[in-house]
Scaffold this active site. Structure first.
Site, PDB file in Angstrom:
ATOM      1  N   CYS A  59      -2.730  -0.910   5.377  1.00  0.00           N
ATOM      2  CA  CYS A  59      -2.086   0.082   4.514  1.00  0.00           C
ATOM      3  C   CYS A  59      -2.562   1.509   4.788  1.00  0.00           C
ATOM      4  CB  CYS A  59      -2.307  -0.276   3.047  1.00  0.00           C
ATOM      5  SG  CYS A  59      -1.480  -1.809   2.564  1.00  0.00           S
ATOM      6  N   HIS A  69      -1.048   5.937  -1.247  1.00  0.00           N
ATOM      7  CA  HIS A  69      -0.441   4.677  -0.816  1.00  0.00           C
ATOM      8  C   HIS A  69       0.061   3.932  -2.041  1.00  0.00           C
ATOM      9  CE1 HIS A  69       0.291   0.814   0.864  1.00  0.00           C
ATOM     10  NE2 HIS A  69      -0.756   0.263   0.282  1.00  0.00           N
ATOM     11  N   ASN A  95       5.214  -2.208  -2.198  1.00  0.00           N
ATOM     12  CA  ASN A  95       4.242  -1.823  -1.183  1.00  0.00           C
ATOM     13  C   ASN A  95       4.849  -2.099   0.194  1.00  0.00           C
ATOM     14  OD1 ASN A  95       2.110  -1.530   0.589  1.00  0.00           O
ATOM     15  ND2 ASN A  95       0.671  -2.768  -0.583  1.00  0.00           N
TER      16      ASN A  95
END
Length: 334
Positions: A114, A255, A285
Site C-alpha cells: 500500500c 492511503h 482500498n
C-alpha cells in the site's frame, strides 16, 4: 548548475464500471452494510470483470498523456507500483509500454504494497532530479479482486480495483513539486499482512491452492495499531522537519485503508477533517492506486489548487510506510 526538482505535470485515472456494494457482499458472506460501514468507512468498491492490472492502468495512462498533450513515445521511464502484476515477469511496466506504444521508454515494477505509490513517486522524482530523464510516468494500479478471498469477510469487504498515475517532469524552481519524502520499512510486519504462496518460498502446488495461500492474509487488529502510529508519526515528522503547522497544509492525502486510521492520522497532526482527502467510501482500498486516485478527484473538482502544500502518507505490508511533501503546481488543463 541549478538543482533540478521534479513536479507533477499531468494525471490520469481509471475505475471499472462494475460496482460491488456492501449490500452485494451481504449476499456473499456473513456481514452487513452497517457492520462494514462502521468499521471501515467503505460503502462500495469497483471490480474489473474481464481484465488485468495493465488493463486498469492503460486507460489511466492514456488520459494522463492526453491531458498533457504528449505522445507515448515522449515517455522516458514507466514505474508501476503494484502487488498484482499481470505476471511475475515480464514486468507490468513493459506490458503497459507495449500497449500504449511508448517505444522510447524503459521501466520496471515496484512492489511496496500500500506504500507502493509514494515509494514509486520518490523513485521517479530521483530519476528526474538526476537530470538524465525528462518524463517519468508513475503508475499505481492493482486488481485486488484477483487475490481476495470472497469467503473471508474480514478482507473481502476492504478491497477494490483501480488505477491512477502521474507524470513527473523537471523544474528549476526548487520550491515546487516533490519537495521531500521520508520512507520506512520494517520486515517484522510480514507475519501480519502477506500472501504466502506464489513466490519462491511457496511455489504454487495443489496444497497451496487448497490451503488458500494465494489469497492475501491480514491480522486486522495488529495492522490497525501500527498503521495508525506509522502514518500519523511520519506525517508529523515531515511537518516538524519543515516547521509546518496545520495552517500550512492544505490537504492530507492518506492511503485509503480504513476510515478510522485516516481519522486518527488527521487528529495526530491536528488537521480538521475538511482538509483530508477521503474517497474510501466509493472505492475501498485499491492499494497502490488510492493516493493518486484522491489527487485526481480533488484536482478534477478544482479543490486541489496551485501553491497548496499537501502531505501524502501511507502504510502497507512489509511493513512499509512513508510521507511525501508536495507543493502542487499543475496546470488546470481544459
Amino acid at each position: 548548475m541549478k538543482k533540478i526538482s521534479a513536479k507533477i505535470t499531468s494525471i490520469g485515472h481509471f475505475v471499472p464500471q462494475k460496482v460491488l456494494s456492501n449490500f452485494d457482499l451481504e449476499k456473499m458472506v456473513e456481514t452487513s452494510n452497517e457492520w462494514i460501514l462502521s468499521r471501515t468507512g467503505v460503502r462500495e468498491r469497483r471490480i474489473i470483470e474481464n481484465g488485468s492490472t495493465s488493463d486498469l492502468a492503460v486507460p489511466a495512462v492514456l488520459e494522463c498523456l492526453k491531458l498533457r498533450n504528449i505522445s507515448a513515445d515522449e515517455i522516458d521511464v514507466i514505474i508501476v507500483a503494484t502487488v498484482t502484476p499481470d505476471m511475475l515477469f515480464p514486468p507490468t511496466a513493459t506490458i503497459i509500454q507495449e500497449k500504449i506504444g511508448a517505444k522510447n521508454s524503459w521501466g520496471f515494477d515496484l512492489e511496496a504494497a500500500c506504500s507502493g505509490f509514494i515509494f514509486a513517486l520518490t523513485t521517479g522524482a530521483s530519476l528526474i532530479e538526476s537530470g538524465r530523464y525528462k518524463k517519468v510516468l508513475v503508475v499505481g494500479a492493482d486488481k485486488m479482486s484477483s487475490i481476495v478471498d470472497y469467503t473471508d469477510r474480514n478482507t473481502c469487504i476492504l478491497f477494490g480495483d483501480a488505477a491512477s498515475c502521474v507524470l513527473l517532469e523537471p523544474t528549476e524552481n526548487n520550491d515546487e513539486g516533490i519537495l521531500d519524502s521520508i520512507l520506512r520499512t520494517d520486515g517484522s510486519g510480514k507475519e501480519f499482512l502477506h500472501m504466502k504462496a506464489g513466490g519462491s518460498l511457496n511455489p504454487a502446488t495443489t496444497e497451496t491452492v487448497n490451503q488458500k495461500m494465494h489469497y492475501l492474509f491480514q491480522d486486522g487488529k495488529s495492522v490497525f495499531k501500527v498503521a495508525v502510529k506509522g502514518m500519523a508519526d511520519i506525517s508529523y515528522e515531515m511537518m516538524q522537519k519543515y516547521n509546518l503547522t496545520s495552517d500550512d497544509i492544505s490537504w492530507l492525502v492518506p492511503h485509503q485503508a480504513n476510515l478510522r486510521i485516516i481519522d486518527a492520522c488527521a487528529e495526530r497532526i491536528n488537521l480538521p477533517k475538511e482538509k483530508v482527502m477521503i474517497n474510501i467510501d466509493k472505492y475501498g482500498n485499491t492499494t497502490a492506486a488510492t493516493i493518486p486516485l484522491c489527487l485526481y478527484e480533488w484536482w478534477k473538482d478544482k479543490k486541489l489548487l496551485n501553491g497548496q502544500k499537501i502531505i501524502l502518507t501511507s502504510f502497507g505490508a512489509g511493513y512499509t510506510w512513508g510521507s511525501v511533501l508536495v507543493k502542487w503546481t499543475m496546470e488546470n488543463f481544459k
